[in-house]
Design a protein around this motif. Structure first.
Motif, PDB file in Angstrom:
ATOM      1  N   MET A 177      53.665  40.523  62.900  1.00 44.83           N
ATOM      2  CA  MET A 177      53.289  39.483  61.955  1.00 44.83           C
ATOM      3  C   MET A 177      54.445  38.505  61.787  1.00 44.83           C
ATOM      4  O   MET A 177      55.544  38.752  62.224  1.00 44.83           O
ATOM      5  N   ALA A 178      54.142  37.383  61.153  1.00 41.42           N
ATOM      6  CA  ALA A 178      55.143  36.334  60.980  1.00 41.42           C
ATOM      7  C   ALA A 178      54.914  35.635  59.651  1.00 41.42           C
ATOM      8  O   ALA A 178      53.861  35.773  59.044  1.00 41.42           O
ATOM      9  N   TYR A 179      55.913  34.894  59.223  1.00 43.14           N
ATOM     10  CA  TYR A 179      55.722  34.033  58.061  1.00 43.14           C
ATOM     11  C   TYR A 179      54.854  32.836  58.455  1.00 43.14           C
ATOM     12  O   TYR A 179      54.850  32.414  59.614  1.00 43.14           O
ATOM     13  N   VAL A 180      54.126  32.317  57.465  1.00 42.65           N
ATOM     14  CA  VAL A 180      53.268  31.151  57.679  1.00 42.65           C
ATOM     15  C   VAL A 180      53.584  30.142  56.577  1.00 42.65           C
ATOM     16  O   VAL A 180      53.752  30.514  55.412  1.00 42.65           O
ATOM     17  N   ILE A 181      53.654  28.859  56.936  1.00 43.43           N
ATOM     18  CA  ILE A 181      53.929  27.805  55.964  1.00 43.43           C
ATOM     19  C   ILE A 181      52.606  27.244  55.443  1.00 43.43           C
ATOM     20  O   ILE A 181      51.769  26.787  56.219  1.00 43.43           O
ATOM     21  N   ASN A 182      52.426  27.278  54.136  1.00 45.18           N
ATOM     22  CA  ASN A 182      51.159  26.810  53.569  1.00 45.18           C
ATOM     23  C   ASN A 182      51.228  25.319  53.217  1.00 45.18           C
ATOM     24  O   ASN A 182      52.219  24.633  53.481  1.00 45.18           O
ATOM     25  N   ASP A 183      50.165  24.810  52.597  1.00 44.98           N
ATOM     26  CA  ASP A 183      50.043  23.372  52.353  1.00 44.98           C
ATOM     27  C   ASP A 183      50.972  22.857  51.255  1.00 44.98           C
ATOM     28  O   ASP A 183      50.987  21.651  50.979  1.00 44.98           O
ATOM     29  N   ASP A 184      51.748  23.721  50.634  1.00 43.80           N
ATOM     30  CA  ASP A 184      52.733  23.270  49.654  1.00 43.80           C
ATOM     31  C   ASP A 184      53.948  22.630  50.321  1.00 43.80           C
ATOM     32  O   ASP A 184      54.808  22.055  49.655  1.00 43.80           O
ATOM     33  N   CYS A 185      54.044  22.723  51.641  1.00 44.79           N
ATOM     34  CA  CYS A 185      55.165  22.142  52.381  1.00 44.79           C
ATOM     35  C   CYS A 185      55.233  20.634  52.169  1.00 44.79           C
ATOM     36  O   CYS A 185      54.234  19.933  52.303  1.00 44.79           O
ATOM     37  N   PRO A 222      54.815  32.111  65.611  1.00 43.62           N
ATOM     38  CA  PRO A 222      54.739  33.538  65.287  1.00 43.62           C
ATOM     39  C   PRO A 222      55.344  34.434  66.350  1.00 43.62           C
ATOM     40  O   PRO A 222      55.661  35.599  66.082  1.00 43.62           O
ATOM     41  N   GLU A 223      55.512  33.912  67.548  1.00 42.62           N
ATOM     42  CA  GLU A 223      56.095  34.732  68.610  1.00 42.62           C
ATOM     43  C   GLU A 223      57.616  34.808  68.499  1.00 42.62           C
ATOM     44  O   GLU A 223      58.242  35.652  69.133  1.00 42.62           O
ATOM     45  N   GLY A 275      62.799  36.059  56.258  1.00 38.09           N
ATOM     46  CA  GLY A 275      62.611  35.554  54.904  1.00 38.09           C
ATOM     47  C   GLY A 275      63.512  34.402  54.504  1.00 38.09           C
ATOM     48  O   GLY A 275      63.395  33.881  53.396  1.00 38.09           O
ATOM     49  N   THR A 276      64.405  33.985  55.388  1.00 38.91           N
ATOM     50  CA  THR A 276      65.339  32.908  55.048  1.00 38.91           C
ATOM     51  C   THR A 276      64.615  31.611  54.707  1.00 38.91           C
ATOM     52  O   THR A 276      64.987  30.902  53.770  1.00 38.91           O
ATOM     53  N   ALA A 314      54.898  35.406  53.540  1.00 43.53           N
ATOM     54  CA  ALA A 314      54.725  36.546  54.429  1.00 43.53           C
ATOM     55  C   ALA A 314      53.230  36.706  54.694  1.00 43.53           C
ATOM     56  O   ALA A 314      52.413  36.666  53.798  1.00 43.53           O
ATOM     57  N   ASN A 315      52.875  36.862  55.950  1.00 41.57           N
ATOM     58  CA  ASN A 315      51.472  36.930  56.357  1.00 41.57           C
ATOM     59  C   ASN A 315      51.128  38.385  56.672  1.00 41.57           C
ATOM     60  O   ASN A 315      51.160  38.822  57.810  1.00 41.57           O
TER      61      ASN A 315
END
Ligand code: SF4
Ligand code: SF4
Length: 57
Positions: free
Chosen positions: A1-9, A35-36, A42-43, A55-56
């Motif tokens: 899994m990977a972090y994902v940036i949501n629309d709050d960016c 994601p790869e 978490g930085t 975190a996704n």
């Protein structure tokens, strides 16, 4: 899994500079995480002013 940036960016770019594996790049309207490459360190979430990286699980 990977972090994902949501629309709050707000495309400030702070996370791109801090990601240790250069997984973050500017996308269409917001920044995006490859994601790869993401190691879930978490930085990006720590430096983001809007809490957009999540975190996704
Ligand atoms: Fe980069 Fe870490 Fe954020 Fe993943 S969690 S995109 S490795 S800063
Ligand atoms: Fe977007 Fe947050 Fe990254 Fe800035 S630090 S580009 S607001 S995800």
């Amino acid at each position: 899994m990977a972090y994902v940036i949501n629309d709050d960016c707000i495309s400030c770019g702070a996370c791109e500079a801090e990601c240790p594996v250069e997984a973050i790049s500017e996308g269409d309207g917001k920044y995006v995480i490859n994601p790869e490459l993401c190691t879930e360190c978490g930085t990006c979430a720590d430096v983001c002013p809007t809490g957009a990286p999540q975190a996704n699980n």
